[in-house]
Enzyme design. Sequence first.
Site, PDB file in Angstrom:
ATOM      1  N   GLY A  32      41.988  10.764  36.683  1.00  0.00           N
ATOM      2  CA  GLY A  32      42.937   9.645  36.770  1.00  0.00           C
ATOM      3  C   GLY A  32      43.321   9.346  38.209  1.00  0.00           C
ATOM      4  N   ARG A  49      35.573   9.476  34.980  1.00  0.00           N
ATOM      5  CA  ARG A  49      35.331  10.758  34.325  1.00  0.00           C
ATOM      6  C   ARG A  49      33.833  10.783  34.050  1.00  0.00           C
ATOM      7  NH1 ARG A  49      40.857   9.712  32.512  1.00  0.00           N
ATOM      8  NH2 ARG A  49      42.058  11.340  33.523  1.00  0.00           N
ATOM      9  N   ASP A  83      42.768  19.358  37.606  1.00  0.00           N
ATOM     10  CA  ASP A  83      42.115  20.608  37.197  1.00  0.00           C
ATOM     11  C   ASP A  83      40.647  20.424  36.819  1.00  0.00           C
ATOM     12  OD1 ASP A  83      44.193  22.270  37.628  1.00  0.00           O
ATOM     13  OD2 ASP A  83      44.811  22.453  35.529  1.00  0.00           O
ATOM     14  N   THR A  99      47.073  13.969  41.193  1.00  0.00           N
ATOM     15  CA  THR A  99      47.407  13.598  39.806  1.00  0.00           C
ATOM     16  C   THR A  99      48.895  13.292  39.711  1.00  0.00           C
ATOM     17  OG1 THR A  99      47.664  14.390  37.536  1.00  0.00           O
ATOM     18  CG2 THR A  99      47.524  16.083  39.202  1.00  0.00           C
ATOM     19  N   ASP A 111      50.581  13.863  37.215  1.00  0.00           N
ATOM     20  CA  ASP A 111      51.159  14.748  36.188  1.00  0.00           C
ATOM     21  C   ASP A 111      51.865  16.002  36.732  1.00  0.00           C
ATOM     22  OD1 ASP A 111      49.972  12.984  34.404  1.00  0.00           O
ATOM     23  OD2 ASP A 111      48.202  14.235  34.089  1.00  0.00           O
ATOM     24  N   ASP A 154      50.675  18.804  37.181  1.00  0.00           N
ATOM     25  CA  ASP A 154      50.324  19.906  36.278  1.00  0.00           C
ATOM     26  C   ASP A 154      49.313  20.882  36.867  1.00  0.00           C
ATOM     27  OD1 ASP A 154      48.214  18.144  36.266  1.00  0.00           O
ATOM     28  OD2 ASP A 154      47.929  18.140  34.098  1.00  0.00           O
ATOM     29  N   ARG A 172      50.194  13.630  30.369  1.00  0.00           N
ATOM     30  CA  ARG A 172      49.216  14.347  29.540  1.00  0.00           C
ATOM     31  C   ARG A 172      49.945  15.435  28.752  1.00  0.00           C
ATOM     32  NH1 ARG A 172      43.305  14.535  30.521  1.00  0.00           N
ATOM     33  NH2 ARG A 172      43.735  13.625  32.532  1.00  0.00           N
TER      34      ARG A 172
END
Length: 324
Positions: free
Chosen positions: A15, A76, A107, A129, A131, A133, A175
């Site tokens: 993303g 992707r 990741d 990202t 996120d 995360d 996510r």
Amino acid sequence: MAKEIKTIGILTSGGDAPGMNAAIRAVVRTAINKGLKVKGIQKGYNGLINEEIIDMDKHSVSDIIQKGGTILYTARCMEFMTAEGQKRGAEVCKKHGIDGMVVIGGDGSFRGAQKLAEAGVNTIGLPGTIDLDIACTDYTIGFDTAVNTAMEAIDKIRDTSTSHERCSIIEVMGRNAGYIALWCGIANGAEDILLPERYDNDEQALINHIIEARKHGKKHHLIINAEGIGHSTGMARRIEAATGIETRATILGYMQRGGSPTCKDRMYASVMGAYAVDLLCEGKSNRLVAYKGGKFVDFDIDEALAMTKDIDEYEFNISALLSK
Ligand code: ADP
Ligand code: F6P
């Protein structure tokens, strides 16, 4: 002796995130100022496999630091998950003289970076990202812009929610992670924050809280729901039926991924981009640039991917108290 790098490849994968352009700019300018060549690989690992590769000079990255998205495009790529795809990627690097690679992504993208490193291409990852995360780092490129974008949108929803004395569920991205939801929940003063890391599916407790808060004079009720929980529209319908309070759901969606990066995202992404080139020049490979304990540092990618992190318990606990 450390391998001497002559040509650096750079790609963005997964993303997109605001600040990726600032990182690209920093990689290109740092490398060129050190006398290296830079090749931009378009559309992530897809572009690597399909040889969508452009030469980059100082001017290729002019006027991009303030822009969202990624000038290299992103994608992707299923093929790169296979051994053949990875072999092809490494061959393309060899063909184009790319001996160092910077991968900006999350990741998943770093698992791809690991494979390139194993195949002999010195590879460095940058955490990109919205996120937040990625376990080894307290900062990821794009998170700051995304939470600010979401926060401003939620402020607007609060206005209309209060005027109509409604309950509003606002679904934010992330996510499987609840960082955007937690930060917005605190920054927007939400009455409830639903995080995938903590939510126990007790919708009745949520409904009771809404009824209780209304009794105590709350004019609106903001619920920040993380994408990892989802189902905001159905939840709104059920809450309205159970409480009699008009309830609306808003899914913020992709607006959170776009827009001009904040100062923090431009600044940190720039430092990380320069840091990645420095690592390559020191002969390092399979490393991930991170921001930890107030400093820019780097980790072995294998170790970084094995780390875990969780929502801060104190932050989560105070979020409920502050909106009482
Ligand atoms: P993100 O990098 O944001 O986590 P994805 O998980 O979608 O996003 O990963 C981005 C891309 O990285 C994938 O489409 C694929 O090309 C590559 N990738 C992901 N996992 C692996 C893996 N285990 N091995 C090789 N490449 C991978
Ligand atoms: O990882 C960033 C992110 O925007 C997540 O918050 C979201 O779950 C996902 O990407 C959406 O991915 P896609 O662009 O494939 O719809």
